[in-house]
Design an enzyme around this catalytic site. Structure first.
Site, mmCIF file in Angstrom:
data_model
loop_
_atom_site.group_PDB
_atom_site.id
_atom_site.type_symbol
_atom_site.label_atom_id
_atom_site.label_comp_id
_atom_site.label_asym_id
_atom_site.label_seq_id
_atom_site.Cartn_x
_atom_site.Cartn_y
_atom_site.Cartn_z
ATOM 1 N N LYS A 9 0.950 -1.253 0.019
ATOM 2 C CA LYS A 9 -0.109 -0.113 -0.164
ATOM 3 C C LYS A 9 0.768 1.537 0.065
ATOM 4 O O LYS A 9 2.053 1.155 0.376
ATOM 5 C CB LYS A 9 -0.877 -0.018 1.098
ATOM 6 C CG LYS A 9 -0.329 0.083 2.425
ATOM 7 C CD LYS A 9 0.142 1.548 3.008
ATOM 8 C CE LYS A 9 0.668 1.617 4.303
ATOM 9 N NZ LYS A 9 1.149 3.156 4.791
ATOM 10 N N SER A 103 -0.283 -6.676 5.115
ATOM 11 C CA SER A 103 -0.918 -7.194 3.981
ATOM 12 C C SER A 103 -0.698 -8.716 4.117
ATOM 13 O O SER A 103 -1.627 -9.418 3.530
ATOM 14 C CB SER A 103 -0.223 -6.828 2.842
ATOM 15 O OG SER A 103 -0.868 -6.875 1.601
ATOM 16 N N ASP A 135 -3.548 -1.179 10.287
ATOM 17 C CA ASP A 135 -3.675 -1.107 8.695
ATOM 18 C C ASP A 135 -4.166 -2.746 8.018
ATOM 19 O O ASP A 135 -4.374 -2.708 6.810
ATOM 20 C CB ASP A 135 -2.317 -1.150 8.162
ATOM 21 C CG ASP A 135 -1.728 0.322 8.473
ATOM 22 O OD1 ASP A 135 -2.563 0.986 8.709
ATOM 23 O OD2 ASP A 135 -0.551 0.489 8.103
#
Length: 283
Positions: A9, A103, A135
């Site tokens: 990201k 992620s 996140d």
């Protein structure tokens, strides 16, 4: 066997509003994903172990790894009776401000949901994932979003206007906690234009979007690591339309409307930065 991609990201904006009673900072930021991926393979085990296979000397393969924590939480919360082997092929730079670890965790949540046929919604996975990282909910969806709270409250936005993204990760790693500890909000005078950036994305207006990018943490990290400013200047001199640090750093990204611009920036960076990637937004 289940395969999952875990994209990096970048922050188009990042504002820190105040420090909360729970020790976290209240943030408001717009994030999107780019096509630089880690890749995960998940397989059931006959025993109850979690085995994380990874060939990277700086990435732990135990409970210190967010992907391991994600597997642990899924097994515990949903009373899964067997273990899992997760093979992680790492491409995203670590400690880089690109949410590689988050992620990977998100891909683990999604992968285990499929592997064990739990049929959980992305919304449920996002809520669960917020227990181990701020996140990760964003990474569960992988869509351009306005993120508030600790970063876990999401409002999805359209995909940003088409452009090239050049990522440059200097040979340093940055501690997010250290950057936030050094942040003095009383000295933070730059206006972060979240609402203007949002409107530009919704309108598909590339020129307005690049005018509204901003990162409250950038000056803090640059004071610690001046190489970040040098990378920004190198990108701009080589023809990038804008250059900005992602997250708490140290990765710097440049945006370019045209491929030839992007290639010019990549060539300019080759002499001063080993990890350079030319990618596109996914969001």
């Amino acid at each position: 066997m289940i395969y999952e991609n875990a994209p990096a990201k970048i922050n188009l904006t990042l504002d820190t509003l105040y420090k909360r009673d729970d020790g976290y900072h209240e943030v408001e930021m717009i994030m999107t994903t780019v096509d630089l991926y880690d890749r995960l393979t998940l397989e059931k085990r006959k025993d109850k172990k979690i085995v994380l296979k990874i060939e990277h000397r700086y990435v732990p393969n135990d409970h210190r790894n967010l992907a391991y924590k994600a597997a642990e939480l899924m097994i515990e919360r949903y009373n899964i009776k067997c273990g899992v082997t997760i093979t992680l092929d790492k491409t995203i730079p670590i400690a880089a401000g690109l949410a590689g670890g988050s992620s990977d965790a998100a891909a683990t949540f999604r992968g285990m949901n499929k592997l064990f046929e739990l049929n959980l919604s992305l919304k449920t996975l996002a809520e669960l994932s917020s227990e181990i990282g701020s996140d990760i909910p964003f990474c569960i969806y992988g869509r351009t979003s306005l993120c508030t709270g600790r970063g876990e409250v999401l409002e999805h936005l359209p995909k940003p206007p088409s452009c090239w993204v050049i990522l440059a990760k200097p040979e340093i790693s940055v501690s997010t906690q250290e950057v936030y500890s050094a942040l003095d909000l009383s000295q933070a005078h730059e206006q972060i234009e979240n609402e203007k950036c949002r409107r530009a994305i919704e309108a598909g207006d590339y020129l307005e979007m690049i005018r509204t990018l901003g990162n409250r943490l950038e000056t803090v990290t640059i004071e610690m690591h001046p190489v970040i400013q040098m990378l920004k200047e190198t990108m701009m001199k080589a023809g990038a339309d804008v250059a900005m640090m992602s997250g708490s750093g140290p990765t710097v990204y440049g945006l370019a409307a045209k491929e030839r611009q992007a290639k010019s920036v990549v060539n300019a960076l080759k002499g001063c930065c080993k990890e350079v990637y030319m990618v596109r937004m996914l969001g």
